[in-house]
Design a protein around this motif. Structure first.
Motif, PDB file in Angstrom:
ATOM      1  N   UNK A 129       0.842  -1.201   0.000  1.00 52.18           N
ATOM      2  CA  UNK A 129       0.000   0.000   0.000  1.00 52.18           C
ATOM      3  C   UNK A 129       0.876   1.249   0.000  1.00 52.18           C
ATOM      4  N   UNK A 130       1.923   1.239   0.800  1.00 53.65           N
ATOM      5  CA  UNK A 130       2.864   2.358   0.846  1.00 53.65           C
ATOM      6  C   UNK A 130       3.504   2.558  -0.528  1.00 53.65           C
ATOM      7  N   UNK A 131       3.936   1.451  -1.163  1.00 52.96           N
ATOM      8  CA  UNK A 131       4.563   1.518  -2.484  1.00 52.96           C
ATOM      9  C   UNK A 131       3.597   2.138  -3.490  1.00 52.96           C
ATOM     10  N   UNK A 132       2.340   1.677  -3.481  1.00 54.71           N
ATOM     11  CA  UNK A 132       1.348   2.229  -4.410  1.00 54.71           C
ATOM     12  C   UNK A 132       1.158   3.727  -4.179  1.00 54.71           C
ATOM     13  N   UNK A 166       3.837  -0.907 -12.172  1.00 56.07           N
ATOM     14  CA  UNK A 166       4.218   0.494 -11.991  1.00 56.07           C
ATOM     15  C   UNK A 166       3.771   1.336 -13.190  1.00 56.07           C
ATOM     16  N   UNK A 167       3.829   0.763 -14.385  1.00 55.06           N
ATOM     17  CA  UNK A 167       3.365   1.488 -15.578  1.00 55.06           C
ATOM     18  C   UNK A 167       1.878   1.821 -15.471  1.00 55.06           C
ATOM     19  N   UNK A 168       1.103   0.914 -14.903  1.00 49.28           N
ATOM     20  CA  UNK A 168      -0.326   1.172 -14.729  1.00 49.28           C
ATOM     21  C   UNK A 168      -0.551   2.361 -13.802  1.00 49.28           C
ATOM     22  N   UNK A 169       0.267   2.454 -12.756  1.00 48.72           N
ATOM     23  CA  UNK A 169       0.150   3.583 -11.818  1.00 48.72           C
ATOM     24  C   UNK A 169       0.570   4.883 -12.511  1.00 48.72           C
ATOM     25  N   UNK A 215      10.702   5.820 -16.706  1.00 48.33           N
ATOM     26  CA  UNK A 215      11.148   4.483 -16.296  1.00 48.33           C
ATOM     27  C   UNK A 215      10.104   3.919 -15.347  1.00 48.33           C
ATOM     28  N   UNK A 216       9.373   2.921 -15.834  1.00 50.48           N
ATOM     29  CA  UNK A 216       8.281   2.299 -15.086  1.00 50.48           C
ATOM     30  C   UNK A 216       8.646   0.873 -14.686  1.00 50.48           C
ATOM     31  N   UNK A 217       9.913   0.667 -14.396  1.00 48.44           N
ATOM     32  CA  UNK A 217      10.408  -0.629 -13.932  1.00 48.44           C
ATOM     33  C   UNK A 217      11.090  -0.418 -12.598  1.00 48.44           C
ATOM     34  N   UNK A 218      11.160  -1.481 -11.820  1.00 51.62           N
ATOM     35  CA  UNK A 218      11.837  -1.427 -10.534  1.00 51.62           C
ATOM     36  C   UNK A 218      12.406  -2.795 -10.210  1.00 51.62           C
ATOM     37  N   UNK A 247      13.461  -6.749  -5.652  1.00 48.81           N
ATOM     38  CA  UNK A 247      14.111  -6.947  -4.356  1.00 48.81           C
ATOM     39  C   UNK A 247      14.322  -5.625  -3.626  1.00 48.81           C
ATOM     40  N   UNK A 248      14.342  -4.514  -4.364  1.00 48.51           N
ATOM     41  CA  UNK A 248      14.470  -3.178  -3.789  1.00 48.51           C
ATOM     42  C   UNK A 248      13.556  -2.242  -4.575  1.00 48.51           C
ATOM     43  N   UNK A 249      12.240  -2.337  -4.342  1.00 51.88           N
ATOM     44  CA  UNK A 249      11.280  -1.615  -5.189  1.00 51.88           C
ATOM     45  C   UNK A 249      11.478  -0.102  -5.284  1.00 51.88           C
ATOM     46  N   UNK A 250      11.971   0.518  -4.233  1.00 51.72           N
ATOM     47  CA  UNK A 250      12.105   1.970  -4.279  1.00 51.72           C
ATOM     48  C   UNK A 250      13.546   2.420  -4.548  1.00 51.72           C
ATOM     49  N   UNK A 251      14.348   1.511  -5.093  1.00 51.34           N
ATOM     50  CA  UNK A 251      15.738   1.844  -5.448  1.00 51.34           C
ATOM     51  C   UNK A 251      15.735   2.988  -6.454  1.00 51.34           C
ATOM     52  N   UNK A 252      16.629   3.927  -6.259  1.00 55.38           N
ATOM     53  CA  UNK A 252      16.689   5.095  -7.151  1.00 55.38           C
ATOM     54  C   UNK A 252      17.400   4.750  -8.453  1.00 55.38           C
ATOM     55  N   UNK A 253      16.892   5.312  -9.536  1.00 51.63           N
ATOM     56  CA  UNK A 253      17.477   5.221 -10.871  1.00 51.63           C
ATOM     57  C   UNK A 253      17.780   3.785 -11.312  1.00 51.63           C
TER      58      UNK A 253
END
Length: 194
Positions: free
Chosen positions: A85-88, A118-121, A165-168, A171-177
């Motif tokens: 939920x936080x990620x969304x 993520x692309x859907x979001x 960039x709609x990929x992540x 293992x680390x969904x909020x990793x930068x770049x």
């Protein structure tokens, strides 16, 4: 944020809930790790009392969730749902801001690198800020809404405008770049998690 160790344990607990048959090799396949690491994870979980273990013979042990294991699976599942939920929420907020910034900078068309969840979001932000989705590049998804999805190689081989960039990294969904293997860094890329 749910830790990698906890995700490993949740995978094992879910497997044991479905079937008692579990070996180091099966655990390693489930976790995407070495047999030695899988053995250590199972050993630590057993020492914490998360399983009842029945030795069938020297090469087969059956695992059953103990009451403590059921409680831990519930706790980890709730942690995972809270993180999801936080990620969304973060992805929605940040992608809307990126799309707003692009729109206010006069950019009208964007492409997506990635056609997954993520692309859907991000697509919600594209629509919200009046941008046009021009192209999508991904090797793991065949389609996205009514759009054709192009191979990642096409992204490297063609000139393109602004790319979201709609990929992540799962293992680390909020990793930068984050960029998937084989994609060359380009100044036209805009990340959601930056």
């Amino acid at each position: 944020m749910i830790e990698k160790k906890e995700l490993h344990e949740l995978e094992i607990l879910k497997h044991v809930e479905e079937t008692p048959h579990l070996s180091n090799r099966i655990a390693a396949q489930k976790l995407g790790c070495s047999i030695k690491l899988a053995h250590e994870v199972l050993k630590k979980m057993a020492s914490r009392g998360l399983f009842h273990i029945n030795k069938v013979h020297s090469r087969r042990w059956d695992y059953f969730l103990s009451p403590k294991g059921i409680a831990e699976k519930t706790r980890l599942t709730m942690g995972f749902l809270n993180f999801s939920m936080y990620f969304y929420q973060q992805a929605r907020k940040l992608s809307s801001q990126v799309c707003r910034d692009l729109s206010e900078a006069g950019i009208k068309k964007v492409s997506f690198l990635g056609a997954g969840d993520l692309a859907e979001i991000v697509y919600l932000g594209v629509k919200q800020w009046g941008l046009e989705l021009e192209a999508i590049y991904d090797n793991d998804h065949q389609g996205f809404l009514d759009y054709e999805v192009n191979a990642l190689d096409d992204l490297n081989n063609h000139s393109h405008g602004t790319v979201l960039v709609c990929m992540y990294d799962p293992k680390q969904p909020t990793q930068k770049k984050y960029l998937p293997e084989g994609v060359e860094l380009d100044k036209s890329f805009h990340w959601i998690f930056n």
